[in-house]
Design an enzyme around this catalytic site. Structure first.
Site, PDB file in Angstrom:
ATOM      1  CE  LYS A  11      -3.646  -2.696   2.100  1.00 35.65           C
ATOM      2  NZ  LYS A  11      -4.828  -2.767   2.926  1.00 35.65           N
ATOM      3  CG  HIS A  94      -7.022  -3.154  -2.597  1.00 35.75           C
ATOM      4  ND1 HIS A  94      -7.533  -2.366  -1.595  1.00 35.75           N
ATOM      5  CD2 HIS A  94      -6.377  -4.191  -1.986  1.00 35.75           C
ATOM      6  CE1 HIS A  94      -7.216  -2.902  -0.417  1.00 35.75           C
ATOM      7  NE2 HIS A  94      -6.510  -4.003  -0.629  1.00 35.75           N
ATOM      8  CD  GLU A  96      -6.836  -0.260   1.268  1.00 31.16           C
ATOM      9  OE1 GLU A  96      -5.772  -0.060   0.645  1.00 31.16           O
ATOM     10  OE2 GLU A  96      -6.910  -1.021   2.267  1.00 31.16           O
ATOM     11  CD  GLU A 166      -7.684  -8.081  -0.447  1.00 21.74           C
ATOM     12  OE1 GLU A 166      -6.706  -8.352   0.249  1.00 21.74           O
ATOM     13  OE2 GLU A 166      -7.821  -6.995  -1.029  1.00 21.74           O
ATOM     14  N   GLY A 172      -7.498  -4.688   7.236  1.00 23.04           N
ATOM     15  CA  GLY A 172      -6.874  -3.742   8.158  1.00 23.04           C
ATOM     16  C   GLY A 172      -7.603  -3.594   9.483  1.00 23.04           C
ATOM     17  CB  SER A 212      -7.151  -9.115   9.445  1.00 24.20           C
ATOM     18  OG  SER A 212      -7.483  -7.742   9.494  1.00 24.20           O
TER      19      SER A 212
HETATM   20  P1  PGA Z   1      -4.623  -6.387   5.591  1.00 24.64           P
HETATM   21  O1  PGA Z   1      -4.828  -5.896   4.082  1.00 24.64           O
HETATM   22  O2  PGA Z   1      -3.873  -7.697   5.529  1.00 24.64           O
HETATM   23  O3  PGA Z   1      -3.834  -5.306   6.250  1.00 24.64           O
HETATM   24  O4  PGA Z   1      -5.993  -6.561   6.176  1.00 24.64           O
HETATM   25  C1  PGA Z   1      -5.135  -6.805   3.060  1.00 24.64           C
HETATM   26  C2  PGA Z   1      -5.287  -6.073   1.761  1.00 24.64           C
HETATM   27  O5  PGA Z   1      -5.826  -4.963   1.747  1.00 24.64           O
HETATM   28  O6  PGA Z   1      -4.875  -6.587   0.702  1.00 24.64           O
END
Ligand code: PGA
Length: 249
Positions: A11, A94, A96, A166, A172, A212
């Site tokens: 990221k 993704h 985000e 995901e 996160g 996570s």
């Molecule tokens: P994370 O992120 O392991 O920090 O939850 C996973 C991702 O966004 O690919």
């Protein structure tokens, strides 16, 4: 047999020196030959990371790419540019990017096409938000992400895709999906692929879990028949945790 993959999405983290230190530390570890390790640093470091990673057979990806060929699109990276520096994988959609940059399935379908034309591997991300899961709408939601982003592809093209499931509520947050929740959704996605492309194609496509995923839970997640590895955020910023996850098959 489909590939086992563990990919680390850095990221928007790490300065230049920190990023180089991280890949050098990853290089000091060995991972089971069956597992393809991928690191996905911020694009500005990709060329250097490609050179350093090659010594340990670690592949490199980027976090986003343009849906356009090239030209006057300030701030964007084309698939040809990504290929020219030796990266091989690209995250597409993704959560985000979907949330903060309003990327829609139709845009993502165009990005996927650009990448496949340049012989890069898209890692197509999907996953529901908590409200969808609580409303029992998570399967339908993921189904439309897969159909609208990927199902225009023919059989040869879909075989070049890696899928990452995901759940947004797990990214996160420290709340990992349970092993059963992950397997259930991965199986659902594979069934969608089977219905559209047949068994052989569906069984050749790797589906990664993200959200996570930490060393203490990876083994349980990866033991599921439809979970072919992980897309790792936070835990990929630490070489030991990342390697421990990769050694969890
Ligand atoms: P994370 O992120 O392991 O920090 O939850 C996973 C991702 O966004 O690919």
């Amino acid at each position: 047999m489909r590939k086992k993959i563990v990919a680390g999405n850095w990221k928007m983290n790490k300065t230049h020196s920190e990023a180089l230190a991280l890949i050098k530390e990853i290089n000091q570890h060995t991972v089971n030959d069956e597992v393809q390790l991928i690191v996905i640093p911020p694009s500005i470091y990709v060329s250097e990371v490609v050179n350093l990673a090659a010594s340990n057979n670690v592949r490199v990806g980027v976090q986003n790419s343009s849906q356009y060929d090239g030209g006057a699109y300030t701030g964007e990276l084309s698939s040809a540019m990504i290929k020219s520096v030796g990266a091989q994988f690209v995250l597409v959609g993704h959560s985000e990017r979907r949330e903060y940059f309003k990327e829609k399935n139709a845009d993502l379908a165009l990005k996927v096409d650009q990448l496949i034309n340049d012989d890069l591997t898209p890692i197509y991300c999907c996953g529901e938000v908590l409200e969808d899961r609580e409303a029992g709408n998570h399967f339908n939601f993921v189904k439309s992400q897969i159909e609208e982003g990927l199902f225009h592809l023919d059989e040869t093209a879909i075989l070049k895709i890696v899928i990452a499931y995901e759940p947004v509520w797990a990214i996160g947050t420290g709340v990992t999906a349970s092993s059963d929740q992950a397997q259930e959704m991965h199986h659902f996605i594979r069934t969608l692929l089977t219905d559209k492309y047949g068994n052989d194609v569906a069984n050749a496509i790797s589906i990664l879990y993200g959200g996570s995923c930490k060393p203490n839970i990876a083994q349980e997640l990866f033991a599921n028949s439809d979970v072919d590895g992980g897309l790792i955020g936070g835990a990929s910023l630490n070489a030991q945790d990342f390697i421990a996850i990769a050694n969890s098959f």
